[in-house]
Design a protein around this motif. Structure first.
Motif, PDB file in Angstrom:
ATOM      1  N   ARG A 169      91.439  52.915  80.380  1.00 37.01           N
ATOM      2  CA  ARG A 169      91.555  54.257  81.136  1.00 37.01           C
ATOM      3  C   ARG A 169      92.245  54.072  82.467  1.00 37.01           C
ATOM      4  N   SER A 170      92.953  52.934  82.569  1.00 39.00           N
ATOM      5  CA  SER A 170      93.548  52.649  83.646  1.00 39.00           C
ATOM      6  C   SER A 170      94.810  53.412  84.079  1.00 39.00           C
ATOM      7  N   GLY A 171      95.299  54.124  83.050  1.00 39.04           N
ATOM      8  CA  GLY A 171      96.641  54.836  83.166  1.00 39.04           C
ATOM      9  C   GLY A 171      97.892  53.844  83.125  1.00 39.04           C
ATOM     10  N   GLY A 172      97.864  52.743  82.590  1.00 40.11           N
ATOM     11  CA  GLY A 172      98.870  51.551  82.550  1.00 40.11           C
ATOM     12  C   GLY A 172      98.874  50.901  83.862  1.00 40.11           C
ATOM     13  N   ASP A 173      97.971  50.895  84.662  1.00 38.54           N
ATOM     14  CA  ASP A 173      97.855  50.192  85.797  1.00 38.54           C
ATOM     15  C   ASP A 173      97.823  48.515  85.533  1.00 38.54           C
ATOM     16  N   TRP A 174      97.028  48.469  84.278  1.00 40.22           N
ATOM     17  CA  TRP A 174      96.674  46.886  83.965  1.00 40.22           C
ATOM     18  C   TRP A 174      97.058  46.783  82.577  1.00 40.22           C
ATOM     19  N   GLN A 175      98.331  47.405  82.240  1.00 43.17           N
ATOM     20  CA  GLN A 175      98.815  47.256  80.820  1.00 43.17           C
ATOM     21  C   GLN A 175     100.326  46.997  81.262  1.00 43.17           C
TER      22      GLN A 175
ATOM     23  N   PHE B 198      86.024  49.174  89.827  1.00 43.60           N
ATOM     24  CA  PHE B 198      86.371  47.828  90.413  1.00 43.60           C
ATOM     25  C   PHE B 198      87.841  47.598  90.322  1.00 43.60           C
ATOM     26  N   LEU B 199      88.542  47.804  89.132  1.00 44.23           N
ATOM     27  CA  LEU B 199      89.933  47.606  88.835  1.00 44.23           C
ATOM     28  C   LEU B 199      90.792  48.428  89.536  1.00 44.23           C
ATOM     29  N   ARG B 200      90.100  49.998  89.413  1.00 43.47           N
ATOM     30  CA  ARG B 200      91.053  50.955  89.958  1.00 43.47           C
ATOM     31  C   ARG B 200      91.456  50.620  91.591  1.00 43.47           C
ATOM     32  N   ASN B 201      90.234  50.360  92.181  1.00 41.83           N
ATOM     33  CA  ASN B 201      90.343  50.123  93.694  1.00 41.83           C
ATOM     34  C   ASN B 201      91.109  48.806  93.890  1.00 41.83           C
ATOM     35  N   LEU B 202      91.049  47.944  92.983  1.00 44.97           N
ATOM     36  CA  LEU B 202      91.767  46.607  93.053  1.00 44.97           C
ATOM     37  C   LEU B 202      93.112  46.614  92.960  1.00 44.97           C
ATOM     38  N   ARG B 203      93.602  47.463  92.146  1.00 49.31           N
ATOM     39  CA  ARG B 203      95.164  47.979  91.903  1.00 49.31           C
ATOM     40  C   ARG B 203      95.673  48.829  92.897  1.00 49.31           C
ATOM     41  N   THR B 204      94.755  49.636  93.646  1.00 52.81           N
ATOM     42  CA  THR B 204      95.233  50.513  94.485  1.00 52.81           C
ATOM     43  C   THR B 204      95.386  49.992  95.867  1.00 52.81           C
ATOM     44  N   TYR B 205      94.568  49.050  96.304  1.00 48.72           N
ATOM     45  CA  TYR B 205      94.614  48.604  97.824  1.00 48.72           C
ATOM     46  C   TYR B 205      95.029  47.144  97.792  1.00 48.72           C
ATOM     47  N   VAL B 206      94.842  46.426  96.805  1.00 48.71           N
ATOM     48  CA  VAL B 206      95.219  44.868  96.905  1.00 48.71           C
ATOM     49  C   VAL B 206      96.182  44.320  96.089  1.00 48.71           C
ATOM     50  N   VAL B 207      96.273  44.488  94.797  1.00 51.36           N
ATOM     51  CA  VAL B 207      97.125  43.985  93.737  1.00 51.36           C
ATOM     52  C   VAL B 207      98.106  45.137  93.506  1.00 51.36           C
ATOM     53  N   ARG B 208      99.163  45.474  94.358  1.00 58.06           N
ATOM     54  CA  ARG B 208      99.935  46.353  94.358  1.00 58.06           C
ATOM     55  C   ARG B 208     101.202  45.990  93.717  1.00 58.06           C
ATOM     56  N   LYS B 209     101.417  44.738  93.581  1.00 56.82           N
ATOM     57  CA  LYS B 209     102.808  44.441  92.908  1.00 56.82           C
ATOM     58  C   LYS B 209     102.679  44.528  91.534  1.00 56.82           C
ATOM     59  N   ASP B 210     104.065  44.885  90.661  1.00 57.00           N
ATOM     60  CA  ASP B 210     103.913  45.112  89.464  1.00 57.00           C
ATOM     61  C   ASP B 210     104.200  43.317  88.935  1.00 57.00           C
ATOM     62  N   GLY B 211     104.108  43.360  87.536  1.00 57.79           N
ATOM     63  CA  GLY B 211     104.352  42.141  86.794  1.00 57.79           C
ATOM     64  C   GLY B 211     103.311  41.098  87.243  1.00 57.79           C
ATOM     65  N   VAL B 212     101.948  41.562  87.631  1.00 56.79           N
ATOM     66  CA  VAL B 212     101.032  40.693  87.776  1.00 56.79           C
ATOM     67  C   VAL B 212     100.164  40.311  86.153  1.00 56.79           C
ATOM     68  N   GLY B 213      99.588  39.244  86.297  1.00 62.19           N
ATOM     69  CA  GLY B 213      98.613  38.908  85.005  1.00 62.19           C
ATOM     70  C   GLY B 213      97.271  38.751  85.363  1.00 62.19           C
ATOM     71  N   MET B 214      96.375  39.249  84.653  1.00 62.08           N
ATOM     72  CA  MET B 214      94.889  39.359  84.895  1.00 62.08           C
ATOM     73  C   MET B 214      94.186  38.473  83.648  1.00 62.08           C
ATOM     74  N   ILE B 215      93.418  37.896  84.053  1.00 64.81           N
ATOM     75  CA  ILE B 215      92.556  36.801  83.359  1.00 64.81           C
ATOM     76  C   ILE B 215      91.126  37.310  83.379  1.00 64.81           C
TER      77      ILE B 215
ATOM     78  N   ARG C 156      87.698  45.943  78.556  1.00 67.59           N
ATOM     79  CA  ARG C 156      88.675  46.695  77.694  1.00 67.59           C
ATOM     80  C   ARG C 156      88.773  48.220  77.938  1.00 67.59           C
ATOM     81  N   ALA C 157      87.558  48.822  77.813  1.00 66.15           N
ATOM     82  CA  ALA C 157      87.515  50.462  77.935  1.00 66.15           C
ATOM     83  C   ALA C 157      88.216  50.564  79.460  1.00 66.15           C
ATOM     84  N   ALA C 158      87.921  49.769  80.357  1.00 68.88           N
ATOM     85  CA  ALA C 158      88.638  50.314  81.707  1.00 68.88           C
ATOM     86  C   ALA C 158      89.955  50.048  81.906  1.00 68.88           C
ATOM     87  N   VAL C 159      90.182  49.034  81.244  1.00 63.82           N
ATOM     88  CA  VAL C 159      91.737  48.696  81.240  1.00 63.82           C
ATOM     89  C   VAL C 159      92.450  49.783  80.642  1.00 63.82           C
TER      90      VAL C 159
END
Length: 643
Positions: free
Chosen positions: A470-476, A440-457, A465-468
């Protein structure tokens, strides 16, 4: 294949009549494809237009069905039936089911008409406009979902729009899923429902309103509706009938006591010129002894009961009854879902669908050529475009499904400048596992939330936590900041220590807006027990304390926004998969259409900003007379004028 039909299309060809087999279609470029037997006329028209890849904007002006008719000696002759509405569509499929063994294909003559293209802005995707025009031509009622947000803005990287991502969608329709739109699917709890969405059932069980009898010339929209009306009439009178003729174009019955004291009979036929069924013969009232209405009447079968309660289930599918009659069979729903999503992507270019499948095994052996739908992610193009105008913040959460097949619906939402909740992405997964959240988070980052500096709650689920990680820095940081819902932190603290009187103090630590305020609250907690403070330390300051979030929470401390989506999806979590996905489409269609109308009305009234922004501006001006608002930037940061 059961539930589907093979269409052979003869576009802009020739109709040859008076051959040895009746009518025959010819065309220089015939083509074929498989469709579900519950396909709507609009879906057929859209599919045909999309198949004509000649660069010209087209619309369907005429559809003729090559109809097999049994003549003397059992021979077949073909004539034509115009396909003009849903009744004629379903009549075509009904005939096909009855004649499939001898004629396995449905042959259609299609006439296209070129449409003069409307001038469009250079920065709007052409495919988007073609799809919009197709919808406008082929639908009389549906609002233009894809037109509710402007598309002229660019992403940060300069790209206009978002590419459609449906490369791995399996397009194999294999079910007879109902494709009508029950009112429930558009219900937003904003106001009452109005007109019925199933006109073909509007006259079920209705004869003449004055005396309850049929009349010659009464019209019904389909064979199914006229048979249901006769059956309902019979049950209500406590009488019964025998069927003397039941053909694709005729339904003829007589009273069981016919010739023994009762002359009641009724005959209904399809009138091709009108495109409806009509009562052609009727002998009037029963003259036999009318019995008592019985709960075990021979015509009171499950189909009749299902039709009687259908309107109730359409309005509230959480009723404790089988929903298959209204929303489709559970197994067939899985099969039809990829096909429906592929049609949706064609209809709304720029929408995103990603499907993961897995292999099927019989024991230890792999079933060749068979795959099981495992996970699916989808986001509608209007939602993707809308996020560009929202705060750079998303909230994600999962909610359990209650239907026959358990699973989890993952949802991401945002909030626009007028405090409107905007659902931006969905996924159906097996549960809140690490792999599911990563998908879910990989596709959300790839196709929808494409901007940097975004927050996620989100909550503090270990799978997230494990998925974040594994994201390769996409959600960090620095691309994104992951933060925790303060309400979940309070609940976790209470579960860990069983000290309710300290729960509020922990929450207050999270709400600390300055370092000084944080130090005061933290000291109070530490004085009550060092273990409590160490527990908070392990969370990480930037994940939950406002004073250390660098503004990425935008004042949001909970996942309330995403949990509000439960009200939007009320009653949908116990539905088959396809019905649930369609609910997200039609309810967001309704939501965007209404909000678009409100926004345009406000602009026509002369307002520049949203109602929320206007209120904030006016409140600030009243509070500080020496502050002048010169611009509305982000959260309306005001510049203090020099005295």
């Amino acid at each position: 294949m059961e539930g589907t039909a093979n269409l052979v299309v003869y576009p802009d060809g020739e109709i040859i009549r008076n051959t040895h087999e009746g009518v025959r279609f010819v065309s220089q470029n015939p083509f074929s494809f498989v469709v579900p037997c519950m396909m709507t006329l609009m879906e057929l028209q859209n599919g045909l237009c999309q198949s004509m890849e000649n660069g010209t904007l087209m619309r369907v002006s005429r559809i003729l069905y090559r109809n097999p008719v049994v003549v003397f000696g059992g021979l077949i002759q073909f004539d034509t039936i115009p396909i003009t509405d849903e009744a004629s569509m379903q009549n075509m499929f009904q005939i096909h089911r009855q004649t499939y063994t001898r004629h396995p294909q449905i042959k259609l003559y299609i006439k296209f008409k070129a449409v003069e293209a409307v001038a469009v802005q250079n920065d709007i995707d052409v495919n988007d406009d073609i799809a919009a025009v197709y919808e406008g031509m082929n639908s009389d009622s549906e609002e233009n979902f894809e037109a509710t947000y402007e598309t002229g803005d660019e992403d940060e990287d300069g790209d206009v729009g978002v590419e459609a991502a449906a490369e791995n969608v399996v397009v194999h329709p294999s079910s007879s899923q109902p494709m009508g739109v029950p009112p429930f699917m558009r219900e937003l709890d904003l106001d009452a429902m109005h007109a019925p969405e199933f006109p073909e059932y509007a006259n079920i069980g209705i004869a003449d309103p004055e005396d309850g009898e049929f009349r010659i010339g009464m019209e019904y929209s389909s064979r199914k509706s006229v048979v249901a009306a006769i059956r309902s009439f019979t049950i209500s009178r406590g009488v019964d009938y025998d069927v003397y003729e039941s053909e694709p174009h005729t339904f003829y019955t007589k009273c069981k006591m016919y010739g023994r004291g009762c002359d009641w009979l009724i005959r209904a036929s399809l009138i091709r010129k009108k495109g409806c069924w009509e009562i052609c013969r009727y002998n009037g009232r029963h003259t036999c002894m009318i019995g008592m209405i019985s709960q075990d009447h021979s015509k009171l079968d499950s189909d009749t009961v299902a039709e009687a309660i259908r309107p109730l289930v359409e309005t509230d599918p959480s009723m404790k009854t089988s929903v298959a009659k209204v929303f489709g069979d559970w197994e067939e729903s899985y099969q039809a879902l990829p096909w429906w999503l592929s049609v949706m992507v064609e209809k709304i270019p720029g929408s995103v669908v990603q499907i993961e499948t897995r292999l099927l095994y019989n024991g230890n052996e792999e079933a060749q050529g068979v795959k099981i739908l495992h996970r699916v992610f989808w986001s509608f193009n209007p939602c993707i475009r809308a996020f560009r105008h929202c705060k750079p913040l998303v909230q994600v959460d999962g909610t359990h499904l209650y239907g026959k097949y358990k699973g989890t619906l993952l949802v991401a939402v945002a909030q626009d400048g007028n405090q409107n909740i905007v659902p931006i992405a969905f996924a159906l997964v097996e549960g809140e596992t690490v792999d599911a959240w990563h998908f879910f988070l990989r596709n959300l980052r790839t196709y929808v939330v494409r901007k940097d500096g975004v927050g996620m709650i989100s909550d503090r689920h270990e799978s997230i936590r494990a998925a974040v990680n594994r994201s390769g820095g996409d959600w960090q940081p620095p691309r994104a900041w992951w933060m925790f819902c303060i309400r979940h932190i309070g609940s976790n603290f209470l579960r860990a220590f069983k000290v309710p009187h300290l729960q509020k103090l922990v929450v207050n630590i999270g709400y600390s807006r300055t370092v000084e305020e944080y130090n005061i609250n933290y000291k109070r907690l530490e004085e009550r027990g060092e273990a409590y403070a160490r527990w908070c330390d392990a969370i990480g300051l930037r994940h939950w304390v406002l004073a250390f979030d660098e503004g990425h929470q935008w004042g949001h401390m909970t996942t309330n926004l995403v949990e509000c989506i439960n009200s939007v999806l009320k009653g949908a979590r116990n539905l088959p998969m396809l019905a649930l996905v369609r609910v997200t489409y039609y309810r967001l269609n309704e939501l965007f259409t209404r909000k678009s109308a409100e926004t345009h009305e406000r602009k026509r009234a002369g307002f520049t900003y949203s109602a929320f922004a206007q209120q904030r501006i006016e409140a600030s001006m009243q509070q500080d007379g020496n502050i002048v608002c010169t611009a509305l930037i982000d959260e309306m940061r005001c510049l203090r004028c020099a005295k």
